[in-house]
Motif scaffolding. Structure first.
Motif, mmCIF file in Angstrom:
data_model
loop_
_atom_site.group_PDB
_atom_site.id
_atom_site.type_symbol
_atom_site.label_atom_id
_atom_site.label_comp_id
_atom_site.label_asym_id
_atom_site.label_seq_id
_atom_site.Cartn_x
_atom_site.Cartn_y
_atom_site.Cartn_z
ATOM 1 N N ASP A 271 0.821 -1.211 0.000
ATOM 2 C CA ASP A 271 0.000 0.000 0.000
ATOM 3 C C ASP A 271 0.855 1.261 0.000
ATOM 4 O O ASP A 271 0.569 2.228 -0.714
ATOM 5 C CB ASP A 271 -0.918 0.005 1.224
ATOM 6 C CG ASP A 271 -2.016 -1.034 1.127
ATOM 7 O OD1 ASP A 271 -2.304 -1.477 -0.008
ATOM 8 O OD2 ASP A 271 -2.572 -1.415 2.178
ATOM 9 N N HIS A 272 1.911 1.231 0.802
ATOM 10 C CA HIS A 272 2.806 2.388 0.844
ATOM 11 C C HIS A 272 3.547 2.559 -0.478
ATOM 12 O O HIS A 272 3.789 3.689 -0.922
ATOM 13 C CB HIS A 272 3.797 2.243 1.990
ATOM 14 C CG HIS A 272 3.169 2.400 3.339
ATOM 15 N ND1 HIS A 272 3.896 2.324 4.521
ATOM 16 C CD2 HIS A 272 1.888 2.628 3.709
ATOM 17 C CE1 HIS A 272 3.080 2.498 5.550
ATOM 18 N NE2 HIS A 272 1.849 2.686 5.074
ATOM 19 N N ALA A 273 3.926 1.450 -1.113
ATOM 20 C CA ALA A 273 4.623 1.530 -2.400
ATOM 21 C C ALA A 273 3.730 2.140 -3.468
ATOM 22 O O ALA A 273 4.164 2.988 -4.259
ATOM 23 C CB ALA A 273 5.089 0.135 -2.825
ATOM 24 N N VAL A 274 2.453 1.733 -3.519
ATOM 25 C CA VAL A 274 1.517 2.302 -4.492
ATOM 26 C C VAL A 274 1.259 3.781 -4.192
ATOM 27 O O VAL A 274 1.140 4.608 -5.100
ATOM 28 C CB VAL A 274 0.201 1.505 -4.504
ATOM 29 C CG1 VAL A 274 -0.804 2.144 -5.458
ATOM 30 C CG2 VAL A 274 0.454 0.063 -4.903
ATOM 31 N N LEU A 275 1.165 4.114 -2.894
ATOM 32 C CA LEU A 275 1.004 5.521 -2.508
ATOM 33 C C LEU A 275 2.169 6.359 -2.993
ATOM 34 O O LEU A 275 1.987 7.465 -3.525
ATOM 35 C CB LEU A 275 0.873 5.622 -0.986
ATOM 36 C CG LEU A 275 0.934 7.040 -0.385
ATOM 37 C CD1 LEU A 275 -0.264 7.855 -0.835
ATOM 38 C CD2 LEU A 275 1.005 6.982 1.129
ATOM 39 N N LEU A 276 3.384 5.851 -2.834
ATOM 40 C CA LEU A 276 4.567 6.571 -3.297
ATOM 41 C C LEU A 276 4.546 6.750 -4.811
ATOM 42 O O LEU A 276 4.866 7.822 -5.318
ATOM 43 C CB LEU A 276 5.829 5.822 -2.872
ATOM 44 C CG LEU A 276 6.212 5.875 -1.398
ATOM 45 C CD1 LEU A 276 7.361 4.922 -1.116
ATOM 46 C CD2 LEU A 276 6.587 7.290 -1.000
ATOM 47 N N CYS A 277 4.165 5.694 -5.534
ATOM 48 C CA CYS A 277 4.119 5.767 -6.994
ATOM 49 C C CYS A 277 3.100 6.806 -7.451
ATOM 50 O O CYS A 277 3.401 7.656 -8.302
ATOM 51 C CB CYS A 277 3.797 4.395 -7.571
ATOM 52 S SG CYS A 277 3.661 4.363 -9.370
ATOM 53 N N ALA A 278 1.891 6.752 -6.897
ATOM 54 C CA ALA A 278 0.841 7.689 -7.296
ATOM 55 C C ALA A 278 1.234 9.129 -6.952
ATOM 56 O O ALA A 278 1.065 10.051 -7.775
ATOM 57 C CB ALA A 278 -0.473 7.319 -6.619
ATOM 58 N N SER A 279 1.758 9.346 -5.748
ATOM 59 C CA SER A 279 2.147 10.691 -5.331
ATOM 60 C C SER A 279 3.266 11.244 -6.202
ATOM 61 O O SER A 279 3.230 12.402 -6.637
ATOM 62 C CB SER A 279 2.585 10.683 -3.861
ATOM 63 O OG SER A 279 1.564 10.205 -3.027
ATOM 64 N N SER A 280 4.260 10.409 -6.476
ATOM 65 C CA SER A 280 5.421 10.866 -7.231
ATOM 66 C C SER A 280 5.065 11.171 -8.681
ATOM 67 O O SER A 280 5.443 12.214 -9.216
ATOM 68 C CB SER A 280 6.520 9.793 -7.159
ATOM 69 O OG SER A 280 7.659 10.208 -7.867
#
Length: 515
Positions: A214-223
């Motif tokens: 979940d954190h990895a997808v959050l980082l991808c979307a935010s970045s």
């Protein structure tokens, strides 16, 4: 046809006075097309006199009145002493140290205040829940700021060179250059944002050994979302700045790159903080939002690629411009690791505020110098050529800073801006109580030493790197600035951390530890 060198006959053609061109000049590399001598033989095989119009990249007129092309011709004599250009000046004006400093000063201060604002924002958002519980976002900050800065300053340098050599003079050329470059930076920003999120996940996983999807997808979307929106906004601002600079008679090389750097840091950090905070709040109730955001921006990639491929200039960068960006990301990530290790240490309190400032100022100044040298070389030919004005492949520090040519003059001007600029920025941070720091004389001395040493190293590396790339048929506008700004991040963060450590060792705690 007479071939005597002293022949000075001229011919009138369409109201313009043109010189007679000897036959041995028809194969000059400065001409647009080579012509066989047989094409100019008369019916009896006798040579006839030929008038050849000069054809260069900016053949629509020399535009002496612009004073923007003076970087490319530093000779004291006119390029063509045998040509009467009517009412135009006999020789172009040259930039003096005062004119360079005057043009650079305002955007430099603007860029500096932008980095101060970015430092203040970073000092505030580091206490938000998303930075506390998704610590990889904090690791993402320096890498994404560095990468976005590289892309925007490369865009500014590329457009400045195009404007200075006459490739943006007509509405058709201008529109073609705008659409191609805007599409190109959207491709680069999306890919760079995705790679930066992967780097943040890896660097966050290595020390702790913990991975959260979940954190990895959050980082991808935010970045990716941050990179896309920031590139769109900053790209439009850069185009406006460069067009406005041309109309005002200001060299775009002196103003575009600092403005790109300052706005890039501030806008990107603000967007990253806001977007990551918003997506983090949706993580619990609407987990599907993050992958949808990431997929949406990645799905737009083919559209931008098709548009960028239609422009010859951006097509080359689309295929070959990834190596410097990826390597620069790795270099910036090392600086990010240093920042990540020091910010949480109470002995290094205040690093979060000062790091964007020292890195931003150094990157701004070296980007201006790299863009100016690149424009100067473009005036002399194409990448891969070795103009007589180019210095040795490994110049000495004396030739970089103390010679009489215009690039050495600009290096001295940029170096002299470091101390007064940083004093203004330090006073601004202190007055705003950024990082709860107290400025002492010994802290200012160590900080200024680090800043001067950083800029000195960067300006020397820029002089060597731009000419080295030029000699290897690489366009410095696309390749040099990512390396230089990434090195600025690494050198600045390392020297600043060393200064804080020395201050802690000698007991000057008031300068780096807050209340």
């Amino acid at each position: 046809m007479s071939s005597k060198p002293e022949q000075k006959e001229t011919h009138q053609a369409n109201g313009a006075v043109l010189p007679t061109v000897p036959m041995n000049c028809l194969a000059s590399p400065d001409r647009g097309q080579l012509v066989e001598p047989s094409d100019f033989l008369g019916p009896d095989g006798v040579g006839v006199e030929v008038v050849v119009l000069e054809s260069r990249a900016n053949a629509k007129g020399v535009r002496e009145e612009d004073a923007l092309l003076e970087n490319g011709s530093q000779s004291n004599e006119s390029d063509d002493t045998s040509t009467d250009r009517g009412p135009e000046p006999a020789s172009p004006l040259k930039e003096t140290s005062f004119s360079i400093g005057l043009q650079v000063l305002f955007p430099f201060l603007l860029a500096g205040f932008g980095t101060v604002a970015a430092g203040m924002v970073l000092d505030i958002v580091q206490h938000w829940d998303v930075f506390k519980y998704v610590t990889e976002v904090f690791i993402l900050v320096p890498a994404l700021l560095g990468l976005k800065g590289n892309l925007e300053m490369t865009l500014a340098s590329r457009l400045s060179t195009a404007a200075n050599i006459g490739q943006m003079d007509t509405p058709k050329e201008l529109w073609k250059m705008i659409t191609g470059n805007m599409a190109l930076i959207q491709v680069q920003a999306t890919v760079v944002g995705f790679l930066a999120s992967i780097a943040a996940v890896i660097f966050g996983w290595i020390p702790d050994g913990h991975f959260s999807l979940d954190h990895a997808v959050l980082l991808c979307a935010s970045s990716v979302a941050t990179a896309f929106i920031a590139s769109l906004v900053l790209g439009m601002i850069m185009i406006g700045v460069i067009i406005g600079s041309r109309k005002m008679g200001i060299n775009p090389d002196n103003v575009a790159t600092p403005i790109a750097a300052s706005l890039g840091d501030l806008i990107t950090l603000a967007l990253l903080s806001g977007i990551s905070w918003g997506l983090y709040k949706e993580l619990e109730s609407k987990a599907y939002v993050n992958p949808l955001v990431c997929a949406f921006f990645i799905a737009l990639l083919p559209i931008w690629i098709i548009i960028a491929k239609k422009n010859a200039a951006t097509r080359e960068v689309l295929y070959s411009g990834w190596e410097p960006v990826i390597i620069a990301m790795a270099i910036s990530s090392v600086g990010g690791l240093i920042l990540d290790r020091t910010v949480s240490d109470p002995n290094f309190a205040g690093m979060a505020v000062f790091t964007p400032v020292i890195n931003g100022v150094g990157g701004n100044l070296v980007a201006v110098q790299a863009s100016r040298i690149s424009t100067y070389l473009h005036m002399s030919g194409m990448p891969g050529e070795s103009p007589e004005t180019a210095p040795r492949k490994c110049p000495s520090p004396c030739s970089t800073f103390f010679s009489s040519d215009v690039n050495s003059r600009s290096a001295r001007v940029l170096f002299l801006l470091v101390v007064p600029g940083h004093l203004v920025f330090l006073y601004t941070i202190s007055s705003m109580q950024g990082g709860h720091t107290t400025l002492t004389l010994i802290f200012i001395v160590f900080y200024m030493t680090a800043a001067l040493l950083q800029v000195l190293i960067l300006l020397y590396i820029a002089d060597w790197m731009v000419h080295w790339m030029w000699g290897r048929d690489l366009d410095p506008d696309n390749f040099s600035i990512p390396y230089l700004t990434a090195l600025g991040d690494l050198i600045g963060t390392g020297l600043l951390a060393l200064s804080f450590h020395i201050l802690w060792l000698i007991g000057d705690r008031d300068s780096d530890v807050g209340d």
